[in-house]
Design a protein around this motif. Structure first.
Motif, PDB file in Angstrom:
ATOM      1  N   MET A  15     116.996  48.021  59.685  1.00  0.00           N
ATOM      2  CA  MET A  15     115.556  48.259  59.619  1.00  0.00           C
ATOM      3  C   MET A  15     114.803  47.179  60.407  1.00  0.00           C
ATOM      4  N   GLU A  16     115.249  45.953  60.259  1.00  0.00           N
ATOM      5  CA  GLU A  16     114.609  44.859  60.999  1.00  0.00           C
ATOM      6  C   GLU A  16     114.781  45.068  62.505  1.00  0.00           C
ATOM      7  N   SER A  20     111.795  45.787  65.644  1.00  0.00           N
ATOM      8  CA  SER A  20     111.695  44.685  66.611  1.00  0.00           C
ATOM      9  C   SER A  20     110.644  44.947  67.690  1.00  0.00           C
ATOM     10  N   ASP A  21     110.507  46.194  68.155  1.00  0.00           N
ATOM     11  CA  ASP A  21     109.462  46.496  69.142  1.00  0.00           C
ATOM     12  C   ASP A  21     108.068  46.290  68.548  1.00  0.00           C
ATOM     13  N   PHE A  22     107.911  46.702  67.297  1.00  0.00           N
ATOM     14  CA  PHE A  22     106.637  46.483  66.595  1.00  0.00           C
ATOM     15  C   PHE A  22     106.349  44.992  66.502  1.00  0.00           C
ATOM     16  N   ARG A  23     107.380  44.213  66.140  1.00  0.00           N
ATOM     17  CA  ARG A  23     107.203  42.764  66.010  1.00  0.00           C
ATOM     18  C   ARG A  23     106.772  42.153  67.339  1.00  0.00           C
ATOM     19  N   GLN A  31     103.614  37.488  63.972  1.00  0.00           N
ATOM     20  CA  GLN A  31     105.063  37.688  63.991  1.00  0.00           C
ATOM     21  C   GLN A  31     105.773  36.959  62.855  1.00  0.00           C
ATOM     22  N   PRO A  32     105.432  35.677  62.596  1.00  0.00           N
ATOM     23  CA  PRO A  32     106.089  35.008  61.460  1.00  0.00           C
ATOM     24  C   PRO A  32     105.766  35.654  60.113  1.00  0.00           C
ATOM     25  N   LEU A  33     104.612  36.293  60.022  1.00  0.00           N
ATOM     26  CA  LEU A  33     104.260  36.973  58.770  1.00  0.00           C
ATOM     27  C   LEU A  33     105.167  38.177  58.540  1.00  0.00           C
ATOM     28  N   LEU A  34     105.438  38.932  59.591  1.00  0.00           N
ATOM     29  CA  LEU A  34     106.372  40.049  59.462  1.00  0.00           C
ATOM     30  C   LEU A  34     107.769  39.538  59.114  1.00  0.00           C
TER      31      LEU A  34
END
Length: 104
Positions: A15-16, A20-23, A31-34
């Motif tokens: 899932m992570e 990755s494209d969303f991140r 990004q660190p929040l995700l």
């Protein structure tokens, strides 16, 4: 022989990867929040693996909710302690007389 279900950690890793494209599209400060949300989900992987829920996102979201609730509780306790300390120090003037308190 029967099929083996992937572990929740495997599902979470995939899932992570899928996100990755969303991140990458997020602003750098988000990004660190995700990443933290996925960390929250990993912290409850053992419990989520017992659920074996058909919707693989459901245990992730509940795990994130649990961690955020825990953080909210901690912050509320800290705020209450700070308010108590503030009230204690503002109750007295420099000369030791009581001071009228105003609501925060």
């Amino acid at each position: 022989m029967g099929r083996t279900n992937p572990t929740f950690r495997d599902v979470l890793g995939r899932m992570e990867d899928e996100w990755s494209d969303f991140r990458r599209a997020l602003r750098r400060r988000h990004q660190p929040l995700l990443d933290r949300l996925f960390t929250y989900a990993r912290e409850h992987a053992d419990a989520a693996s017992h659920l074996n829920h058909p919707d693989r996102l459901a245990p992730v979201l509940v795990s994130i909710d649990l961690e955020q609730e825990d953080r909210i509780d901690e912050l509320e306790e800290r705020v209450a302690e700070l308010e108590d300390r503030l009230e204690d120090t503002s109750d007295r003037n420099e000369d030791g007389s009581d001071v009228e308190r105003t609501a925060l």
